[in-house]
Structure formats: C-alpha cells, structure tokens
Scaffold this motif. Structure first.
Motif, PDB file in Angstrom:
ATOM      1  N   ILE A 111      -2.039   9.202  -3.724  1.00 58.55           N
ATOM      2  CA  ILE A 111      -2.457   7.914  -3.196  1.00 58.55           C
ATOM      3  C   ILE A 111      -1.232   7.212  -2.598  1.00 58.55           C
ATOM      4  O   ILE A 111      -0.268   6.934  -3.322  1.00 58.55           O
ATOM      5  N   GLY A 112      -1.279   6.951  -1.314  1.00 59.54           N
ATOM      6  CA  GLY A 112      -0.176   6.258  -0.656  1.00 59.54           C
ATOM      7  C   GLY A 112      -0.358   4.758  -0.706  1.00 59.54           C
ATOM      8  O   GLY A 112       0.588   4.006  -0.894  1.00 59.54           O
ATOM      9  N   ASP A 113      -1.601   4.325  -0.524  1.00 58.42           N
ATOM     10  CA  ASP A 113      -1.929   2.904  -0.557  1.00 58.42           C
ATOM     11  C   ASP A 113      -3.329   2.738  -1.132  1.00 58.42           C
ATOM     12  O   ASP A 113      -4.211   3.564  -0.879  1.00 58.42           O
ATOM     13  N   LEU A 114      -3.507   1.675  -1.875  1.00 55.56           N
ATOM     14  CA  LEU A 114      -4.814   1.313  -2.416  1.00 55.56           C
ATOM     15  C   LEU A 114      -4.995  -0.176  -2.190  1.00 55.56           C
ATOM     16  O   LEU A 114      -4.142  -0.981  -2.566  1.00 55.56           O
ATOM     17  N   ALA A 115      -6.099  -0.529  -1.529  1.00 57.47           N
ATOM     18  CA  ALA A 115      -6.448  -1.938  -1.335  1.00 57.47           C
ATOM     19  C   ALA A 115      -7.795  -2.172  -2.001  1.00 57.47           C
ATOM     20  O   ALA A 115      -8.756  -1.443  -1.755  1.00 57.47           O
ATOM     21  N   ILE A 116      -7.841  -3.194  -2.854  1.00 58.13           N
ATOM     22  CA  ILE A 116      -9.061  -3.499  -3.600  1.00 58.13           C
ATOM     23  C   ILE A 116      -9.549  -4.879  -3.138  1.00 58.13           C
ATOM     24  O   ILE A 116      -8.792  -5.840  -3.144  1.00 58.13           O
ATOM     25  N   GLY A 117     -10.808  -4.926  -2.730  1.00 57.24           N
ATOM     26  CA  GLY A 117     -11.363  -6.187  -2.276  1.00 57.24           C
ATOM     27  C   GLY A 117     -12.875  -6.164  -2.320  1.00 57.24           C
ATOM     28  O   GLY A 117     -13.492  -5.148  -2.619  1.00 57.24           O
ATOM     29  N   VAL A 118     -13.477  -7.317  -2.005  1.00 57.92           N
ATOM     30  CA  VAL A 118     -14.941  -7.415  -2.014  1.00 57.92           C
ATOM     31  C   VAL A 118     -15.508  -6.969  -0.685  1.00 57.92           C
ATOM     32  O   VAL A 118     -14.820  -6.868   0.289  1.00 57.92           O
TER      33      VAL A 118
END
Length: 118
Positions: A111-118
């Motif tokens: 995993i290089g980047d993880l963005a968590i949002g609605v």
C-alpha cells in the motif's frame, strides 16, 4: 472515473488490500503497518500520517477510539491500480453508522497511499 461499485469480493482484490482490511478489523497493528510501502501515507479525518511508524500509531489510535463493527459492502478497481472498498461501520461513534471509502494506491504490491473518506 467510474463511480460504480460491485459487491465486495476479496478473491478479485489485491492481496495487500484484503490483508489490510483483515488485519485492521482484527486489531493486528504490526500486520497493518507491514502492508505499507516505505514513505506511504494515510489520509484520515483530515489528517495525513506519513511513514510506517506514524501509520502504525494511527491504526492503533483509530481502532481504540470507538467500538464498532465493519461490513465490507462494495469495491471498485480503477485504471492505474487504484482500489476503493466501501465499508459500513456501525458503532458507538456520533451518528452510529457511516459508510466509508477506503481508497488504496498500490506500489510494488504494498500500500503506497490510503485515503479514507465518506
């Protein structure tokens, strides 16, 4: 970008994405951190966490803040290897239920980047 999600099917997702979701749900923080590439970032709740140690600390803190259950309800894979998984959380946080999008960008299987949002 295609905004259509299909039913969650772990057999069709990259192994590191499924391993992250499993480790996070099972509160295996060292395993969570091991799935990220060096220099990886996580964007969650308006804050950015950079590097494996910061990500490990974030995963421990974010899991301990509230009690909740998670249900994986959908997924989408975009060109360029970006994978988004929709997860419904039900718990003792404000609102009680939320559907989040976990957007993963992979680098060499990690995993290089993880963005968590609605």
């Amino acid at each position: 970008m295609n905004d259509t999600f299909t039913a969650y099917d772990p057999a069709t997702l990259p192994a590191s994405v499924v391993a992250y979701l499993d480790a996070h749900d099972e509160k295996r923080y060292a395993d969570v951190a091991a799935l990220f590439a060096p220099g990886a970032t996580v964007l969650d709740d308006g804050k950015t966490y950079e590097g494996i140690e910061a990500i490990r600390a974030w995963s421990e803190k974010s899991s301990a803040e509230y009690t909740y259950t998670s249900t994986r309800i959908g997924q989408r894979t975009a060109d360029g290897g970006q994978v988004t998984v929709r997860v419904r959380l039900d718990g003792n946080f404000p609102g009680g239920t939320v559907v989040l999008r976990y957007r993963f960008t992979l680098r060499a299987g990690l995993i290089g980047d993880l963005a968590i949002g609605v």
